[in-house]
Design a protein around this motif. Structure first.
Motif, PDB file in Angstrom:
ATOM      1  N   GLU A 279      15.353  -1.859  -3.529  1.00  0.00           N
ATOM      2  CA  GLU A 279      14.490  -0.735  -3.157  1.00  0.00           C
ATOM      3  C   GLU A 279      14.644   0.409  -4.147  1.00  0.00           C
ATOM      4  OE1 GLU A 279      15.678   0.265   0.788  1.00  0.00           O
ATOM      5  OE2 GLU A 279      14.917  -1.588   1.675  1.00  0.00           O
ATOM      6  N   ASN A 283      11.748   2.081  -6.326  1.00  0.00           N
ATOM      7  CA  ASN A 283      11.413   3.480  -6.064  1.00  0.00           C
ATOM      8  C   ASN A 283      11.660   4.371  -7.272  1.00  0.00           C
ATOM      9  OD1 ASN A 283      10.663   2.853  -3.442  1.00  0.00           O
ATOM     10  ND2 ASN A 283      12.652   3.346  -2.575  1.00  0.00           N
ATOM     11  N   ILE A 481       9.950   0.962   7.104  1.00  0.00           N
ATOM     12  CA  ILE A 481      10.041   2.417   6.918  1.00  0.00           C
ATOM     13  C   ILE A 481      11.091   2.735   5.865  1.00  0.00           C
ATOM     14  CG2 ILE A 481      10.691   4.601   8.019  1.00  0.00           C
ATOM     15  CD1 ILE A 481       9.459   3.537  10.605  1.00  0.00           C
ATOM     16  N   ARG A 482      12.223   2.040   5.930  1.00  0.00           N
ATOM     17  CA  ARG A 482      13.307   2.281   4.982  1.00  0.00           C
ATOM     18  C   ARG A 482      12.908   1.897   3.562  1.00  0.00           C
ATOM     19  NH1 ARG A 482      17.507   0.849   8.316  1.00  0.00           N
ATOM     20  NH2 ARG A 482      17.024  -1.322   7.860  1.00  0.00           N
ATOM     21  N   HIS A 484      10.211   2.744   2.135  1.00  0.00           N
ATOM     22  CA  HIS A 484       9.449   3.831   1.523  1.00  0.00           C
ATOM     23  C   HIS A 484      10.342   4.617   0.569  1.00  0.00           C
ATOM     24  CE1 HIS A 484       7.221   7.598   1.093  1.00  0.00           C
ATOM     25  NE2 HIS A 484       6.155   6.932   1.493  1.00  0.00           N
ATOM     26  N   CYS A 490      16.597   4.887   8.659  1.00  0.00           N
ATOM     27  CA  CYS A 490      15.726   5.013   9.828  1.00  0.00           C
ATOM     28  C   CYS A 490      16.409   4.329  11.001  1.00  0.00           C
ATOM     29  CB  CYS A 490      14.365   4.361   9.560  1.00  0.00           C
ATOM     30  SG  CYS A 490      13.299   4.267  11.016  1.00  0.00           S
ATOM     31  N   GLU A 536       3.394  12.072   4.477  1.00  0.00           N
ATOM     32  CA  GLU A 536       3.871  10.934   3.701  1.00  0.00           C
ATOM     33  C   GLU A 536       4.720  10.009   4.582  1.00  0.00           C
ATOM     34  OE1 GLU A 536       3.891   8.676   0.360  1.00  0.00           O
ATOM     35  OE2 GLU A 536       2.969  10.661   0.442  1.00  0.00           O
ATOM     36  N   ILE A 537       5.610  10.601   5.378  1.00  0.00           N
ATOM     37  CA  ILE A 537       6.448   9.794   6.267  1.00  0.00           C
ATOM     38  C   ILE A 537       5.600   9.159   7.365  1.00  0.00           C
ATOM     39  CG2 ILE A 537       8.421   9.807   7.828  1.00  0.00           C
ATOM     40  CD1 ILE A 537       9.073  10.211   4.841  1.00  0.00           C
ATOM     41  N   ARG A 539       2.659   8.052   7.036  1.00  0.00           N
ATOM     42  CA  ARG A 539       2.042   6.844   6.466  1.00  0.00           C
ATOM     43  C   ARG A 539       3.015   5.667   6.517  1.00  0.00           C
ATOM     44  NH1 ARG A 539      -0.998  10.564   3.303  1.00  0.00           N
ATOM     45  NH2 ARG A 539       0.698  10.968   1.823  1.00  0.00           N
ATOM     46  N   ALA A 540       4.300   5.939   6.256  1.00  0.00           N
ATOM     47  CA  ALA A 540       5.292   4.861   6.342  1.00  0.00           C
ATOM     48  C   ALA A 540       5.428   4.357   7.777  1.00  0.00           C
ATOM     49  CB  ALA A 540       6.654   5.366   5.825  1.00  0.00           C
ATOM     50  N   ASP A 543       2.400   2.276   8.678  1.00  0.00           N
ATOM     51  CA  ASP A 543       2.483   0.940   8.076  1.00  0.00           C
ATOM     52  C   ASP A 543       3.384   0.037   8.925  1.00  0.00           C
ATOM     53  OD1 ASP A 543       2.208  -1.018   5.816  1.00  0.00           O
ATOM     54  OD2 ASP A 543       4.365  -0.681   5.704  1.00  0.00           O
TER      55      ASP A 543
END
Length: 595
Positions: A279, A283, A481-482, A484, A490, A536-537, A539-540, A543
């Motif tokens: 990740e 990122n 979520i994590r 992102h 999370c 932004e969060i 959106r995660a 998803d």
């Protein structure tokens, strides 16, 4: 009850032990490079003959110090060459290694030393030595403490100058597959760590299969890998032994902050890491591209890599997608492979679930990540995806000689030669983990498809039951979520509550560049309420919600100003959430989600 068994292809011999691999390498290829060790800012090669001499010298010193067969010797150190050297020396004399994470607190160190009954302990630094000294009154059997940074290896070797080669070999030859190799203490997400007793035979079974199944990694000419995960973790430990068995050049590194430059120097052909590392690679690359004004190109390249990988599981890759992929390979993917050292053909992921998009992304850029599954109690891998048999979204098929079945409550049960025989000094915990027929209760929920591929769906003890009676597996929401870029951790909550909610922490490394890109100034801790960040969060979260039913979806979330780390006591050394600790320390925040 769905079950799958992969026929055995390897039988653990009646005699022998893990040190036989060293003697075989010395006999067949003494000048071959076994390790590259970091000294004075440069890599120094160590061949098998030299490694053998060092192992025997340290083993003699341990004999002279009074370490007997079956005794436990603790190792508290970061990942480094001396860790492996000491591990083999301890095995050479029939003792068992007790790894301790170098980040462990004084209380944790004291518990492990006391419970294991360790007679000796080798630490890395003076700070570690002080920690052991504070805990020493809890460990009455501890007689020796040596410090690597204070010439521990030379000190131990000097003790053994009068021990003969014959005495050292007599001790080594007496070690059998049934002899204890290690007592590894679990991370302790729910309470006191338990000591998992693993034998030489457990390791021999695991490696007798894994090195053959993963032959593209272990039998490649010039193969090498760089270990940067803690050797206190079974995942890194099994690779260490696999490299010695296969004659692969092994390097050690503990400086994660300089990992990119270290990979560029070492140039490994395969890597092992936990999902958080993959990740971070993605990122960091994404953030850098956006900061340099190349965000659209990177995003398009990432999407093409994912689609290219997904298409490989279908009938064919379209000419248009193949063309786009070739262009992005020159512009983007080659640079990403370069960040991993430039020669990595495969990576192995374990320890936690790897998201499907991330797995497709890395396969799409030319670095397939082979996800596997296992626990400390199972000497690492129970299942693994293979280069020619990979199904992204699963943890692969059981390795040969391993059986798996799904219990009535959905728990995955396993049986095989790599499964441990029990916990140290804890018959009750052993009875809970192993049924009378030898089936190991993994504690994980999962499924087995028609081809034998295993999918992990959650932790049995972590299932939340809402006030409406809906069972929810947190991992299905937390993992995406994590993934992102802005999210560090999370934790989904909602047990006995009217709906599911979540606590989220931010990644400080990516938050700063993101805020700068969006023209947002101020204290990072105050950003948690900024509309752009919350969007932004959100959106995660959206998803993640798209992957579950409405009743399982996250209705509310809170962004916390402080991250959860091992130092705060909210993560284990293997980066798993200590949910009990989080719920205890953030009870007020959880209640606010339902007020």
């Amino acid at each position: 009850m769905r079950a799958f068994a992969n026929p055995a292809t390897y039988q653990v011999p009646a005699v022998g032990n893990l040190t036989d691999d060293v003697l075989r390498q010395v006999r067949e290829r003494p000048d071959a490079i076994a390790f590259s060790r970091r000294r004075a800012g440069a890599w120094e090669d160590v061949d098998f003959a030299a490694f053998h001499r060092e192992v025997v010298a340290v083993a003699k010193g341990l004999i002279a110090a009074g370490v007997e067969p079956g005794d436990r010797v603790a190792l508290l150190s970061k990942t480094r060459y001396e860790w492996t050297l000491l591990d083999y020396a301890i095995w050479w004399i029939g003792a068992a290694t007790v790894p301790i994470y170098e980040t462990s607190s004084t209380d944790q160190v004291g518990w492990i030393l006391a419970d294991s009954g360790a007679v000796a302990c080798v630490v890395e630094t003076e700070q570690h030595d002080s920690r052991v000294a504070e805990a020493r009154d809890q460990a009455p059997e501890l007689r020796h403490v040596w410090t690597i940074d204070s010439e521990a290896i030379k000190t131990i070797e000097a003790l053994g100058v009068d021990i003969t080669d014959d005495e050292a070999e007599r001790r080594r030859a007496a070690v059998t597959p049934d002899s204890r190799a290690t007592v590894i203490y679990t991370s302790g997400t729910t309470g006191r760590p338990k000591g998992c007793v693993l034998t030489h035979g457990n390791f021999m079974f695991e490696l007798g299969v894994a090195t053959v199944e993963l032959d593209r990694l272990f039998e490649l000419d010039g193969a090498s890998t760089l270990l940067f995960l803690p050797l206190a973790h079974i995942f890194a430990r099994i690779i260490q032994v696999g490299c010695v068995r296969s004659g692969i050049r092994l390097g050690h590194s503990s400086n994660i902050k300089e990992l990119t430059s270290t990979l560029a120097e070492f140039q490994p052909t395969f890597l092992l890491a936990v999902p958080r590392v993959f990740e971070k690679v993605f990122n960091t690359a994404s953030q850098r591209a956006h900061a340099e004004g190349k965000g659209r190109i990177f995003d398009a390249a990432a999407e093409s890599a994912i689609r290219f990988s997904q298409a490989q599981d279908g009938s064919r890759v379209s000419p248009l997608l193949r063309g786009r992929h070739a262009v992005f390979d020159r512009l983007v993917y080659a640079k990403l492979r370069g960040a991993l050292g430039g020669k990595v053909d495969y990576a192995i992921s374990g320890g936690a679930p790897l998201g499907e998009r991330l797995a497709h992304f890395f396969r799409g850029i030319g670095v397939p990540v082979l996800e596997g599954y296992g626990l400390t109690e199972t000497t690492a891998a129970l299942t693994v995806n293979l280069p020619d048999s990979q199904k992204i979204g699963t943890v692969g098929r059981p390795i040969p000689g391993t059986e798996v079945k799904v219990a009535r409550d959905g728990e995955l049960l396993f049986r095989g030669g790599q499964v441990f025989g029990g916990y140290w000094n804890d018959e009750a915990a052993t009875a809970d983990a192993l049924d009378p027929d030898g089936w190991f209760r993994s504690g994980d929920l999962g499924e087995i498809d028609d081809e034998g591929f295993v999918r992990i769906t959650g932790r049995k003890k972590e299932i939340l039951v809402t006030a409406g009676g809906k069972n929810v597996a947190p991992a299905a929401l937390e993992d995406p979520i994590r993934a992102h870029a802005l999210v560090s951790q999370c934790m989904v909550v909602g047990d006995g509550k009217p709906y599911i909610a979540a606590l989220i922490t931010l990644d400080a490394e990516t938050l700063g560049p993101w805020a700068e890109q969006h023209g947002i100034e101020g204290d990072p801790a105050r950003l948690i309420n900024h509309p752009a960040l919350r969007a932004e969060i959100q959106r995660a979260v959206d998803d993640a919600n798209a992957r579950v039913s409405q009743a399982e979806s996250i209705r509310k979330f809170r962004i916390l100003p402080i991250d959860w780390t091992e130092e705060t006591g909210h993560l284990t050394p293997s980066l798993k959430l200590r949910r009990i600790h989080v719920m205890r320390d953030y009870a007020a925040e959880v209640e606010l989600l339902y007020s």
